[in-house]
Design a protein around this motif. Structure first.
Motif, PDB file in Angstrom:
ATOM      1  N   PRO A 101       5.131 -22.294 -22.026  1.00  0.00           N
ATOM      2  CA  PRO A 101       5.140 -21.273 -23.071  1.00  0.00           C
ATOM      3  C   PRO A 101       4.227 -20.102 -22.719  1.00  0.00           C
ATOM      4  O   PRO A 101       3.057 -20.297 -22.372  1.00  0.00           O
ATOM      5  CB  PRO A 101       4.630 -22.022 -24.302  1.00  0.00           C
ATOM      6  N   GLY A 102       4.770 -18.908 -22.781  1.00  0.00           N
ATOM      7  CA  GLY A 102       3.985 -17.714 -22.522  1.00  0.00           C
ATOM      8  C   GLY A 102       3.685 -17.437 -21.066  1.00  0.00           C
ATOM      9  O   GLY A 102       2.917 -16.516 -20.760  1.00  0.00           O
ATOM     10  N   LYS A 103       4.271 -18.219 -20.175  1.00  0.00           N
ATOM     11  CA  LYS A 103       4.003 -18.030 -18.741  1.00  0.00           C
ATOM     12  C   LYS A 103       5.306 -17.766 -17.988  1.00  0.00           C
ATOM     13  O   LYS A 103       6.399 -18.010 -18.485  1.00  0.00           O
ATOM     14  CB  LYS A 103       3.301 -19.258 -18.168  1.00  0.00           C
ATOM     15  N   PRO A 118      -1.188 -32.505 -20.051  1.00  0.00           N
ATOM     16  CA  PRO A 118      -0.699 -31.541 -21.050  1.00  0.00           C
ATOM     17  C   PRO A 118      -0.238 -30.219 -20.416  1.00  0.00           C
ATOM     18  O   PRO A 118       0.720 -29.600 -20.896  1.00  0.00           O
ATOM     19  CB  PRO A 118      -1.906 -31.343 -21.961  1.00  0.00           C
ATOM     20  N   GLU A 119      -0.885 -29.819 -19.338  1.00  0.00           N
ATOM     21  CA  GLU A 119      -0.495 -28.566 -18.683  1.00  0.00           C
ATOM     22  C   GLU A 119       0.833 -28.665 -17.942  1.00  0.00           C
ATOM     23  O   GLU A 119       1.332 -27.661 -17.433  1.00  0.00           O
ATOM     24  CB  GLU A 119      -1.597 -28.093 -17.726  1.00  0.00           C
ATOM     25  N   ASP A 120       1.412 -29.850 -17.873  1.00  0.00           N
ATOM     26  CA  ASP A 120       2.752 -29.996 -17.313  1.00  0.00           C
ATOM     27  C   ASP A 120       3.834 -29.684 -18.342  1.00  0.00           C
ATOM     28  O   ASP A 120       5.022 -29.654 -18.004  1.00  0.00           O
ATOM     29  CB  ASP A 120       2.967 -31.416 -16.779  1.00  0.00           C
ATOM     30  N   THR A 121       3.423 -29.472 -19.582  1.00  0.00           N
ATOM     31  CA  THR A 121       4.380 -29.137 -20.632  1.00  0.00           C
ATOM     32  C   THR A 121       5.107 -27.847 -20.288  1.00  0.00           C
ATOM     33  O   THR A 121       4.478 -26.814 -20.034  1.00  0.00           O
ATOM     34  CB  THR A 121       3.653 -28.981 -21.984  1.00  0.00           C
ATOM     35  N   ALA A 122       6.432 -27.922 -20.250  1.00  0.00           N
ATOM     36  CA  ALA A 122       7.240 -26.769 -19.849  1.00  0.00           C
ATOM     37  C   ALA A 122       8.713 -27.122 -19.985  1.00  0.00           C
ATOM     38  O   ALA A 122       9.072 -28.284 -20.180  1.00  0.00           O
ATOM     39  CB  ALA A 122       6.943 -26.382 -18.405  1.00  0.00           C
TER      40      ALA A 122
END
Length: 121
Positions: free
Chosen positions: A41-43, A88-92
């Motif tokens: 999100p947002g990236k 969590p940073e793998d969320t995409a």
């Protein structure tokens, strides 16, 4: 034209594993590859992994190296992304891609619709 259909996304907790699949509509010869990109999100959309179809040679982004494994089933025209130790940073949204190596450049000619992966902390 090649159609790509992804499956296997979902909601998991940090540290869990998930396996994505992407089936291509037909076989392709030559300098063909399949891979995965992701967009948080947002990236911007970013490269995650790639596999050269004929040799099985693999490439990974530094952010997933050692945790994700890309593989293929040649008979089923399917590529997999095994994701372990999820963060969590793998969320995409994870997108399957396919294309050809041309003049030293991997051209992503075809894209799937994407599958959501959400990792809770």
């Amino acid at each position: 034209q090649v159609q790509l259909v992804e499956s296997g996304g979902g909601l998991v907790q940090a540290g869990d594993s998930l396996r994505l699949s992407c089936a291509a509509s037909r076989r392709t010869l030559g300098n063909y590859f399949m891979g995965w990109f992701r967009q948080a999100p947002g990236k911007e959309r970013e490269f995650a992994a790639r596999i050269v179809w004929s040799s099985g040679y693999t490439y990974y982004a530094d952010s997933v190296k050692g945790r994700f494994t890309i593989s293929r089933d040649i008979a089923k025209n399917t590529v997999f992304l095994q994701m372990n130790s999820l963060k969590p940073e793998d969320t995409a949204i994870y997108y399957c891609t396919a294309g050809f190596l041309r003049n030293g450049k991997y051209d992503n000619d075809y894209w799937g619709q994407g599958t959501q992966v959400t990792v809770s902390s």
